[in-house]
Design a protein around this motif. Structure first.
Motif, PDB file in Angstrom:
ATOM      1  N   ASN A 195      45.398  47.752 121.659  1.00 50.20           N
ATOM      2  CA  ASN A 195      44.872  48.828 122.421  1.00 50.20           C
ATOM      3  C   ASN A 195      45.450  49.328 123.841  1.00 50.20           C
ATOM      4  O   ASN A 195      45.803  50.433 124.433  1.00 50.20           O
ATOM      5  CB  ASN A 195      43.333  48.641 122.870  1.00 50.20           C
ATOM      6  N   ASP A 196      45.863  48.398 124.565  1.00 55.72           N
ATOM      7  CA  ASP A 196      46.784  48.338 125.937  1.00 55.72           C
ATOM      8  C   ASP A 196      48.020  49.050 125.757  1.00 55.72           C
ATOM      9  O   ASP A 196      48.193  49.980 126.506  1.00 55.72           O
ATOM     10  CB  ASP A 196      46.771  47.232 126.783  1.00 55.72           C
ATOM     11  N   ILE A 197      48.587  48.790 124.856  1.00 56.02           N
ATOM     12  CA  ILE A 197      49.884  49.273 124.567  1.00 56.02           C
ATOM     13  C   ILE A 197      49.796  50.757 124.162  1.00 56.02           C
ATOM     14  O   ILE A 197      50.500  51.681 124.528  1.00 56.02           O
ATOM     15  CB  ILE A 197      50.589  48.525 123.409  1.00 56.02           C
ATOM     16  N   LEU A 198      48.771  51.032 123.186  1.00 60.25           N
ATOM     17  CA  LEU A 198      48.589  52.259 122.709  1.00 60.25           C
ATOM     18  C   LEU A 198      48.263  53.467 123.913  1.00 60.25           C
ATOM     19  O   LEU A 198      48.604  54.554 124.038  1.00 60.25           O
ATOM     20  CB  LEU A 198      47.587  52.270 121.337  1.00 60.25           C
ATOM     21  N   LEU A 217      62.973  46.304 123.026  1.00 61.85           N
ATOM     22  CA  LEU A 217      61.798  46.925 122.149  1.00 61.85           C
ATOM     23  C   LEU A 217      61.621  48.403 122.316  1.00 61.85           C
ATOM     24  O   LEU A 217      61.322  49.015 123.448  1.00 61.85           O
ATOM     25  CB  LEU A 217      60.233  46.043 122.457  1.00 61.85           C
ATOM     26  N   GLU A 218      61.845  49.139 121.158  1.00 64.54           N
ATOM     27  CA  GLU A 218      61.473  50.426 120.923  1.00 64.54           C
ATOM     28  C   GLU A 218      60.401  50.721 120.221  1.00 64.54           C
ATOM     29  O   GLU A 218      60.065  50.298 119.139  1.00 64.54           O
ATOM     30  CB  GLU A 218      63.011  51.121 120.244  1.00 64.54           C
ATOM     31  N   LEU A 219      59.326  51.603 120.747  1.00 68.24           N
ATOM     32  CA  LEU A 219      58.049  51.879 120.165  1.00 68.24           C
ATOM     33  C   LEU A 219      58.551  53.285 119.375  1.00 68.24           C
ATOM     34  O   LEU A 219      58.781  54.231 120.119  1.00 68.24           O
ATOM     35  CB  LEU A 219      57.102  51.965 121.127  1.00 68.24           C
ATOM     36  N   LEU A 220      58.067  53.309 118.344  1.00 68.98           N
ATOM     37  CA  LEU A 220      58.242  54.629 117.523  1.00 68.98           C
ATOM     38  C   LEU A 220      56.955  55.176 117.216  1.00 68.98           C
ATOM     39  O   LEU A 220      55.851  54.553 116.773  1.00 68.98           O
ATOM     40  CB  LEU A 220      58.959  54.030 115.861  1.00 68.98           C
ATOM     41  N   ILE A 221      56.921  56.560 117.607  1.00 66.66           N
ATOM     42  CA  ILE A 221      55.737  57.435 117.481  1.00 66.66           C
ATOM     43  C   ILE A 221      56.071  58.494 116.248  1.00 66.66           C
ATOM     44  O   ILE A 221      57.156  59.134 116.150  1.00 66.66           O
ATOM     45  CB  ILE A 221      55.615  57.992 118.794  1.00 66.66           C
ATOM     46  N   PRO A 222      54.931  58.504 115.397  1.00 61.39           N
ATOM     47  CA  PRO A 222      55.320  59.448 114.318  1.00 61.39           C
ATOM     48  C   PRO A 222      55.383  60.888 114.716  1.00 61.39           C
ATOM     49  O   PRO A 222      54.226  61.024 115.636  1.00 61.39           O
ATOM     50  CB  PRO A 222      54.482  58.925 113.010  1.00 61.39           C
ATOM     51  N   GLU A 223      55.658  61.938 113.917  1.00 60.34           N
ATOM     52  CA  GLU A 223      55.560  63.252 114.358  1.00 60.34           C
ATOM     53  C   GLU A 223      54.047  63.550 113.761  1.00 60.34           C
ATOM     54  O   GLU A 223      53.266  62.715 113.068  1.00 60.34           O
ATOM     55  CB  GLU A 223      56.447  64.146 113.151  1.00 60.34           C
ATOM     56  N   ALA A 224      53.364  64.445 114.617  1.00 63.85           N
ATOM     57  CA  ALA A 224      51.985  64.705 114.480  1.00 63.85           C
ATOM     58  C   ALA A 224      51.658  64.959 112.961  1.00 63.85           C
ATOM     59  O   ALA A 224      52.242  65.736 112.264  1.00 63.85           O
ATOM     60  CB  ALA A 224      51.551  65.871 115.271  1.00 63.85           C
ATOM     61  N   TYR A 261      51.551  62.593 110.760  1.00 57.07           N
ATOM     62  CA  TYR A 261      52.273  61.562 109.906  1.00 57.07           C
ATOM     63  C   TYR A 261      51.965  60.157 110.547  1.00 57.07           C
ATOM     64  O   TYR A 261      51.587  60.044 111.571  1.00 57.07           O
ATOM     65  CB  TYR A 261      53.631  61.731 109.453  1.00 57.07           C
ATOM     66  N   GLU A 262      51.778  59.172 109.548  1.00 58.90           N
ATOM     67  CA  GLU A 262      51.484  57.978 110.062  1.00 58.90           C
ATOM     68  C   GLU A 262      52.574  56.761 109.271  1.00 58.90           C
ATOM     69  O   GLU A 262      52.854  56.942 108.537  1.00 58.90           O
ATOM     70  CB  GLU A 262      49.930  57.681 109.612  1.00 58.90           C
ATOM     71  N   PHE A 263      52.221  55.544 109.892  1.00 57.53           N
ATOM     72  CA  PHE A 263      52.906  54.433 109.490  1.00 57.53           C
ATOM     73  C   PHE A 263      51.888  53.703 108.431  1.00 57.53           C
ATOM     74  O   PHE A 263      50.661  53.721 108.694  1.00 57.53           O
ATOM     75  CB  PHE A 263      53.379  53.520 110.573  1.00 57.53           C
ATOM     76  N   ILE A 264      52.605  53.308 107.515  1.00 58.62           N
ATOM     77  CA  ILE A 264      51.646  52.311 106.600  1.00 58.62           C
ATOM     78  C   ILE A 264      51.905  50.913 107.111  1.00 58.62           C
ATOM     79  O   ILE A 264      52.794  50.514 108.074  1.00 58.62           O
ATOM     80  CB  ILE A 264      52.197  52.113 105.113  1.00 58.62           C
ATOM     81  N   THR A 265      51.221  49.927 106.666  1.00 59.76           N
ATOM     82  CA  THR A 265      51.323  48.547 106.901  1.00 59.76           C
ATOM     83  C   THR A 265      51.469  47.634 105.519  1.00 59.76           C
ATOM     84  O   THR A 265      51.037  48.286 104.473  1.00 59.76           O
ATOM     85  CB  THR A 265      50.691  47.963 107.981  1.00 59.76           C
ATOM     86  N   SER A 266      51.562  46.456 105.651  1.00 53.00           N
ATOM     87  CA  SER A 266      51.337  45.668 104.176  1.00 53.00           C
ATOM     88  C   SER A 266      51.103  44.145 104.192  1.00 53.00           C
ATOM     89  O   SER A 266      50.573  43.819 105.599  1.00 53.00           O
ATOM     90  CB  SER A 266      52.716  45.858 103.488  1.00 53.00           C
ATOM     91  N   PRO A 281      54.978  47.588 112.191  1.00 58.33           N
ATOM     92  CA  PRO A 281      53.900  48.690 112.347  1.00 58.33           C
ATOM     93  C   PRO A 281      52.891  47.943 113.259  1.00 58.33           C
ATOM     94  O   PRO A 281      52.213  46.907 112.878  1.00 58.33           O
ATOM     95  CB  PRO A 281      53.323  48.946 111.091  1.00 58.33           C
ATOM     96  N   ILE A 282      52.437  48.700 114.434  1.00 53.84           N
ATOM     97  CA  ILE A 282      51.377  47.982 115.309  1.00 53.84           C
ATOM     98  C   ILE A 282      49.983  48.821 115.030  1.00 53.84           C
ATOM     99  O   ILE A 282      48.879  48.109 114.790  1.00 53.84           O
ATOM    100  CB  ILE A 282      51.678  48.525 116.762  1.00 53.84           C
ATOM    101  N   THR A 283      49.976  50.276 114.694  1.00 49.66           N
ATOM    102  CA  THR A 283      48.965  51.135 114.155  1.00 49.66           C
ATOM    103  C   THR A 283      49.467  52.070 113.435  1.00 49.66           C
ATOM    104  O   THR A 283      50.979  52.298 113.190  1.00 49.66           O
ATOM    105  CB  THR A 283      48.217  51.653 115.332  1.00 49.66           C
ATOM    106  N   PRO A 284      48.769  53.009 112.730  1.00 50.96           N
ATOM    107  CA  PRO A 284      49.233  54.215 112.100  1.00 50.96           C
ATOM    108  C   PRO A 284      49.923  55.126 113.019  1.00 50.96           C
ATOM    109  O   PRO A 284      51.013  55.663 112.689  1.00 50.96           O
ATOM    110  CB  PRO A 284      48.134  54.782 111.646  1.00 50.96           C
ATOM    111  N   GLU A 285      49.717  54.878 114.528  1.00 54.28           N
ATOM    112  CA  GLU A 285      50.425  55.719 115.243  1.00 54.28           C
ATOM    113  C   GLU A 285      51.615  55.217 115.899  1.00 54.28           C
ATOM    114  O   GLU A 285      52.157  55.960 116.795  1.00 54.28           O
ATOM    115  CB  GLU A 285      49.457  56.308 116.470  1.00 54.28           C
ATOM    116  N   LEU A 286      51.811  54.094 115.881  1.00 54.86           N
ATOM    117  CA  LEU A 286      52.867  53.415 116.635  1.00 54.86           C
ATOM    118  C   LEU A 286      53.396  52.046 115.778  1.00 54.86           C
ATOM    119  O   LEU A 286      52.818  51.378 115.175  1.00 54.86           O
ATOM    120  CB  LEU A 286      52.229  52.760 117.817  1.00 54.86           C
ATOM    121  N   ALA A 287      54.887  51.906 115.714  1.00 54.78           N
ATOM    122  CA  ALA A 287      55.423  50.804 115.239  1.00 54.78           C
ATOM    123  C   ALA A 287      56.391  50.453 116.272  1.00 54.78           C
ATOM    124  O   ALA A 287      56.991  50.921 117.279  1.00 54.78           O
ATOM    125  CB  ALA A 287      56.118  51.120 114.042  1.00 54.78           C
TER     126      ALA A 287
END
Length: 363
Positions: free
Chosen positions: A162-165, A273-280, A282-287, A306-312
């Motif tokens: 949550n702090d990173i996000l 470390l590069e934080l990736l943000i998806p286009e509005a 769209y989201e990341f999956i995890t597994s 993947p950190i959250t659906p909004e961030l990897a």
């Protein structure tokens, strides 16, 4: 990292390979995510309920408990396993020779049937008492690793995430932000990688060298009877000892040494470390195997978590290394789809979504 305490223990018998606190980042309501089996090709949310509680995903009883009989044990561990001998005042002999050292007892436990066990009056104990003693010894579970994992990574992950996000959301449009919680992020990411992935070639080579040195090749290829299994999910002695060897590497990690610790230090000190943000939209999956390492279309090695659906998080070569910042990159939908496809292919049994639709995730 907190100082490891060998007296730590956990009451939990249900061990998640991927922590419940991590999976909750994809919940669409309290602890519920959409879980898709990797083998499933026709996915239709209108006719099938894919909802699953995170507490029941990728969970194996006592997966990170250490038990008697493993090759890679400390004297402290073995003293705990064989405490019932002292409790009953028993003496153990094998081939007429008394065994006192607890590590020697542990290393010969697979020949328990050949042990001669005497009571305080120097009389052989009964067959029933011998079997009862065996059950007592096997019932000892050392769970200091699960507690060390909890104290160092799992319990704090929601705050780290949550702090990173929050920092990312405060700096939308920036090229980089302060690298808050960097050490915790790297430690969490790498340790999950070791918890979930198949054994690396380096790990296999190290294990095989030890097996050859001890002359155990033939023994380890044997199947284990259900009665003698340390872990219900393991079928051969080799798999059992490989698993215990992995646990020994986690023990080294929490004592700030060994290959897991070295990998954490290598990324921390030598990578960006590069934080990736998806286009509005769209989201990341995890597994169940969330750290994904693959070759991209440019034949470059990618390392994605993947950190959250909004961030990897992507691990990049550092030239130069900037440990004070995270770099921010916004991905278009096709780039998000490409990463998600790799994360999906990397899973062991299944992948996880927050929304009941594939369209925000995959083509």
């Amino acid at each position: 990292m907190k100082q490891f305490d060998p007296n730590w223990t956990s009451n939990s018998e249900k061990h998640h390979l991927v922590p419940n606190t991590y999976l909750k980042g994809w919940q669409h309501k309290d602890s519920i995510v959409y879980y898709i089996d990797k083998k499933e090709n026709k996915i239709d949310f209108t006719i099938k309920n894919y909802s699953k509680n995170t507490r029941k995903i990728i969970r194996i009883d006592n997966f990170y408990s250490r038990r008697v009989g493993a090759l890679f044990q400390s004297t402290l561990d073995c003293d705990k396993y064989f405490a019932p001998l002292k409790l009953h005042g028993y003496t153990v002999k094998k081939d007429g020779k008394e065994i006192i050292d607890s590590i020697e007892l542990n290393n010969s436990f697979y020949e328990y049937d050949k042990w001669e066990i005497y009571d305080v009056h120097n009389n052989l104990i009964s067959i029933d008492d011998k079997e009862s003693l065996k059950d007592e010894i096997k019932s000892v579970h050392i769970r200091d690793l699960e507690e060390a994992w909890n104290q160092n990574y799992e319990s704090s992950w929601p705050l780290v995430r949550n702090d990173i996000l929050t920092e990312v959301n405060k700096n939308i449009g920036a090229n980089k932000i302060q690298s808050i919680r960097r050490e915790e992020l790297v430690g969490f990411m790498v340790s999950i990688k070791w918890r979930t992935e198949s054994a690396s070639q380096i790990f296999e080579d190290d294990f095989n060298k030890i097996v050859q040195l001890l002359g155990l090749e033939k023994l380890l290829n044997n199947f284990i009877s259900d009665e003698d299994k340390m872990y219900p999910f393991i079928t051969t002695y080799k798999q059992e000892q490989q698993h215990n060897y992995l646990l020994s590497k986690f023990h080294e990690l929490f004592n700030k040494k060994g290959p897991i610790y070295k990998e954490i230090q290598n990324i921390s000190n030598n990578a960006n470390l590069e934080l990736l943000i998806p286009e509005a939209g769209y989201e990341f999956i995890t597994s169940d195997n969330p750290v994904c390492i693959f070759q991209n279309s440019k034949n470059e090695t990618e390392y994605i978590f993947p950190i959250t659906p909004e961030l990897a998080c992507a691990v990049r070569k550092g030239n130069p290394v900037d440990k004070d910042h995270y770099f921010l990159t916004t991905l278009n939908k096709d780039e998000v789809f490409a990463y998600n496809e790799q994360i999906k292919n990397n899973c062991n049994q299944g992948y996880i979504l927050r929304q009941s639709s594939l369209s925000p995730y995959l083509k």
